[in-house]
Design a protein around this motif. Structure first.
Motif, short mmCIF file in Angstrom:
data_model
loop_
_atom_site.label_atom_id
_atom_site.label_comp_id
_atom_site.label_asym_id
_atom_site.label_seq_id
_atom_site.Cartn_x
_atom_site.Cartn_y
_atom_site.Cartn_z
N ALA A 29 0.54 -0.99 -0.08
CA ALA A 29 0.30 0.08 0.06
C ALA A 29 0.67 0.89 0.30
O ALA A 29 0.70 2.32 -0.78
CB ALA A 29 -0.60 -0.23 1.06
N ALA A 30 2.10 1.11 0.31
CA ALA A 30 2.50 2.23 0.51
C ALA A 30 3.42 2.22 -0.07
O ALA A 30 4.07 3.84 -1.35
CB ALA A 30 3.87 2.24 1.95
N ARG A 31 4.44 1.34 -1.00
CA ARG A 31 4.96 1.31 -2.13
C ARG A 31 4.08 1.42 -3.53
O ARG A 31 5.19 2.41 -4.79
CB ARG A 31 5.75 -0.12 -2.55
CG ARG A 31 7.03 -0.04 -3.14
CD ARG A 31 7.39 -1.10 -3.85
NE ARG A 31 8.16 -2.05 -3.00
CZ ARG A 31 8.31 -3.79 -3.01
NH1 ARG A 31 7.94 -4.43 -4.02
NH2 ARG A 31 9.19 -3.98 -2.39
N THR A 37 -0.86 9.15 0.30
CA THR A 37 -2.05 8.43 -0.04
C THR A 37 -2.64 7.53 1.58
O THR A 37 -1.93 6.85 2.40
CB THR A 37 -1.47 7.37 -0.99
OG1 THR A 37 -1.11 7.81 -2.08
CG2 THR A 37 -2.83 6.86 -1.18
N LEU A 38 -4.05 7.53 1.99
CA LEU A 38 -4.47 6.70 3.07
C LEU A 38 -4.24 5.72 2.76
O LEU A 38 -4.88 5.04 1.95
CB LEU A 38 -5.91 8.02 3.37
CG LEU A 38 -6.79 6.81 4.18
CD1 LEU A 38 -5.87 7.82 5.53
CD2 LEU A 38 -8.34 6.95 3.69
N ILE A 39 -3.49 4.59 4.52
CA ILE A 39 -3.83 3.55 4.15
C ILE A 39 -4.42 3.42 5.76
O ILE A 39 -4.68 3.66 6.73
CB ILE A 39 -1.97 3.09 4.13
CG1 ILE A 39 -1.53 3.60 3.38
CG2 ILE A 39 -2.34 1.62 4.76
CD1 ILE A 39 -0.11 2.83 3.07
N GLY A 112 -14.32 5.19 -6.38
CA GLY A 112 -14.17 6.23 -6.44
C GLY A 112 -12.20 6.19 -6.49
O GLY A 112 -11.49 7.97 -6.11
N GLY A 113 -11.24 5.11 -6.37
CA GLY A 113 -10.51 4.79 -6.28
C GLY A 113 -9.55 4.64 -4.88
O GLY A 113 -9.93 5.03 -4.21
N GLY A 114 -8.93 2.85 -5.41
CA GLY A 114 -8.12 2.31 -3.87
C GLY A 114 -8.57 1.08 -4.97
O GLY A 114 -8.87 1.02 -4.98
#
Ligand code: ATP
Ligand code: MG
Length: 134
Positions: A29-31, A37-39, A112-114
């Motif tokens: 999620a970070a990479r 970006t919110l995790i 909406g993205g994610g």
């Protein structure tokens, strides 16, 4: 953001392996998203399973990638040219660890993205440890 249901049950698992699953998902999620970006890490009980969710509000995976990302050595198009790319093993290892615990793992799109990576582990009754005899 961490959002855990109150009173989560205890599960009998290989803690080092399940920690590896969480590490891989958080690292992804970070990479694989833009900086900032919110995790979100969530966990709740659903139908006798403990469902753990690691999701981010970064770019959406295409539905064609929903199964492919769990294949060994599969990497997204950007990762194949990116300098910090990994070998593409993390998610296949995660799914294998979850399967060893008789669970299942999948990915969903966030409208909406994610991307929402989820794994469900069966909740068993952990036998009570008998009280020591006086
Ligand atoms: N949170 C995410 N958002 C968008 N794409 C993702 C996300 N997590 C994984 N992916 C895509 O799935 C691919 C496979 O992930 P996987 O963790 O298996 O390999 P990797 O991160 O590239 O390398 P490593 O073996 O170091 O984990 C990634 O290359 C990326 O394209
Ligand atoms: Mg990875």
């Amino acid at each position: 953001v961490i959002d855990l249901q109150a009173d989560l049950p205890l599960l009998r698992v290989d803690a080092a392996l399940v920690a590896q699953v969480l590490t891989n998902l958080l690292e992804n999620a970070a990479r694989h998203t833009r900086s900032g970006t919110l995790i979100r890490l969530r966990a709740h009980v659903h139908n006798a399973e403990l469902v753990t969710v690691v999701e981010d509000l970064g770019a959406e995976l295409s539905p064609a990638d929903f199964e492919r990302v769990f294949e060994k050595f599969h990497r997204g198009a950007e990762e194949q040219v990116g300098a910090g790319a990994g070998p593409g093993l993390g998610l296949s290892i995660c799914r294998a660890i979850v399967a060893l615990h008789r669970g299942r793992m999948w990915v969903e799109q966030i409208a909406g993205g994610g991307t929402s990576f989820r794994f469900a582990l069966p909740i068993e009754q952990v036998p009570e440890v008998p009280a020591e005899a006086p």
